[in-house]
Every structure is written in C-alpha cells, then in structure tokens.
Design an enzyme around this catalytic site. Structure first.
Site, short mmCIF file in Angstrom:
data_model
loop_
_atom_site.label_atom_id
_atom_site.label_comp_id
_atom_site.label_asym_id
_atom_site.label_seq_id
_atom_site.Cartn_x
_atom_site.Cartn_y
_atom_site.Cartn_z
N GLU A 230 35.62 119.48 24.61
CA GLU A 230 36.78 119.03 23.81
C GLU A 230 37.56 120.22 23.24
OE1 GLU A 230 37.84 116.10 23.91
OE2 GLU A 230 36.14 114.72 24.18
N HIS B 91 34.23 116.26 15.70
CA HIS B 91 34.32 115.06 16.53
C HIS B 91 32.90 114.52 16.70
CE1 HIS B 91 34.62 112.35 19.79
NE2 HIS B 91 33.94 113.13 20.61
N HIS C 187 30.38 110.48 17.28
CA HIS C 187 30.37 109.14 17.85
C HIS C 187 29.71 108.14 16.90
CE1 HIS C 187 30.22 111.25 22.11
NE2 HIS C 187 31.38 111.41 21.51
N GLU D 67 34.80 102.80 -2.83
CA GLU D 67 34.69 104.22 -2.44
C GLU D 67 35.61 104.56 -1.26
OE1 GLU D 67 32.35 102.86 -3.95
OE2 GLU D 67 31.61 104.45 -5.27
N HIS E 74 35.45 105.57 21.99
CA HIS E 74 34.86 106.90 22.15
C HIS E 74 34.28 107.45 20.85
CE1 HIS E 74 35.38 111.31 23.76
NE2 HIS E 74 34.32 111.17 22.98
O1 2HA Z 1 30.84 116.98 23.53
O2 2HA Z 1 31.56 114.17 22.63
O3 2HA Z 1 33.89 113.94 23.78
C1 2HA Z 1 30.69 115.75 24.12
C2 2HA Z 1 31.72 114.82 23.65
C3 2HA Z 1 32.95 114.70 24.42
ZN ZN Z 2 32.95 112.55 22.34
#
Ligand code: 2HA
Ligand code: ZN
Length: 263
Positions: free
Chosen positions: A115, A138, A140, A169, A210
């Site tokens: 990324e 970033h 998940h 909150e 994602h």
């Molecule tokens: O690094 O999360 O979006 C792996 C990821 C790609």
């Molecule tokens: Zn990712």
C-alpha cells in the site's frame, strides 16, 4: 543501529501500535500497514546512511516529499512480528531529490508495504496542504469492514451518524466521522486518490469490503479513532444479535454533545 531519541520513539510507537492491531484481531497474516514521516527528526547519521539497493520507481511522483524519510512496515510482514522485532519487519526509506523514486536505507533490504502508493500519496497531500499529520495506519477492523458490505451504509455520512449514535465517546472523539471509499484494487493509485479526496473532510476512511485508513499527528490518535469507531460497530452488531436494531442516541442528544463539548 541506535538512532536519535525522536526516531527511536517513532520506532517504539510503530511497534506498540502494530501489537495492538494484532491483539485486536485486525491484522490477519500480513494484513494492514503503517507509515510515519520522520523527516523532521532526521540527523546527519541518518542522512549518511547508504542505499541498501537499487532505487525503486514510484507509480506516481510525490513532489512534496523530495528527500523525505519514512518508517514503513514491510510488504508481506506480519504485525505481530513488527511488534516483536521492528527493524526486521519494517524499513526506513528515503525519497529521491526529484520525488520520483525511493531507496531503502535501513536496516535490512525490506521492501515497503504493497500500500506504499496510498501511504506516500497521502503524505504528499498532507505536506502540500500544510497539515500536521505525519502518521498513517491501514488495518482490517472486522465489524467496520462488515458494515461496508451493506449498500445503504455506503451513502455519504450514513455510517458516521449511525456510529456516532451508538455511544457518546464516538461522537466526542471522532468528531468528523468516517469517509467512504468505494471498492478499489488494494495498492492501486486509484485507491490512494479516492482516499485523499475523503481526507479533506474526514480523519478516518473506510475502504469498501477491505479496511480502514486513518491519519494523525502520531500513531496513537488514529489507532484510538479506529478503535472507538470499532466499539460503536460492535455495539450495533451486539444489539442486532440480541434481536433488535439499536435506536441510537437522538439527533438532539448528539447536538447537545456537540454544543457542550465544542465539537
Ligand atoms: O498489507 O492490508 O491492503 C496488506 C494489506 C493490503
Ligand atoms: Zn489491507
């Protein structure tokens, strides 16, 4: 190698937050990535570091980052190992003087996250627009990603309002809410460009089906924002699994918070 205190603090913070991402269950395998602009902390010792390999072209130039330095987690590297041994799972990179390429300068030849286009184009945008954020995460987060699978939640500000209304909150600590980026290929320049559009208005952006991306002056603030939003998503999910759709705080209750806490 031992770096100056400021850079060591950044490295310790990347390791700390990587551990949280793993503990939260948001970092399966090599999921997620972190970058931190350390240019203001770079000293002669870091500037003197030789390149560890060939220069690597960027898919898009980053003219506002010429000569800048970043700590970035490595491609294919696990957050649980970034936590344990950061310099074998992340690297320090230096952007070329023309902003068109970069080289890895420490400590091993660890290629940055897939990324990287999003991370660097976001840092470029932050510098161009005179903003003070230097860290990008970033990850998940399960419940937040689940919510992006539901079409009505993808309309502008629907999810912000729903998440704010789950607990005071979230209204207080994520005052701008969340932006939404329609599905785009992971690692693509399109994903980066669409994210930047949202960052004009929001500090946290959800990538459809994602993950989440957040920016902050350091890594703690964006982590806390994603964590707070995630708490709201879990409360929503928990209520639904008890058999009812939670009503949420009323507009009046949220306006009161906004007024009293100056949000
Ligand atoms: O690094 O999360 O979006 C792996 C990821 C790609
Ligand atoms: Zn990712």
């Amino acid at each position: 190698m031992k770096y100056n205190e400021n850079v060591e603090n950044v490295l310790a913070q990347v390791a700390e937050v990587a551990g949280y991402l793993w503990e939260k269950g948001w970092a399966e395998r090599n999921g997620g990535n972190i970058s931190y602009n350390i240019t203001e902390y770079v000293d002669e010792a870091i500037r003197a570091l030789p390149s560890l390999g060939d220069k690597i072209e960027l898919p898009e130039p980053v003219p506002a980052l010429c000569g800048s330095y970043f700590v970035v987690t490595g491609t294919g590297k696990r957050m649980r190992y970034v936590h344990r041994d950061i310099m074998r799972n992340a690297s320090i990179i230096r952007i070329s003087p023309d902003g068109g390429s970069y080289e890895i300068v420490a400590e091993e030849y660890i290629r940055p996250t897939s990324e990287l286009p999003s991370h660097l184009l976001i840092h470029d945008y932050l510098m161009r627009s005179g903003r003070s954020e230097r860290a990008v995460i970033h990850t998940h987060p399960i419940e937040l990603v689940a919510m992006t699978h539901h079409e009505p939640f993808l309309q502008k500000d629907v999810l912000s309002k729903l998440l704010w209304s789950m607990i005071p909150e979230t209204r207080a600590f994520c005052p701008k809410g969340v932006g939404i980026v329609p599905y785009a290929l992971p690692g693509s320049v399109l994903l980066a460009q669409e994210t930047i559009k949202q960052l004009g208005e929001y500090d946290v952006v959800l990538w459809e089906k994602h993950g989440a991306l957040a920016i902050g002056p350091d890594l703690i603030e964006p982590f806390d924002m994603i964590d707070t939003l995630s708490k709201s998503a879990k409360i929503y999910e928990s209520a639904c699994s008890m058999g009812f759709v939670p009503k949420g705080m009323s507009d009046e209750q949220m306006d009161e918070l906004k007024r009293v806490f100056n949000l």
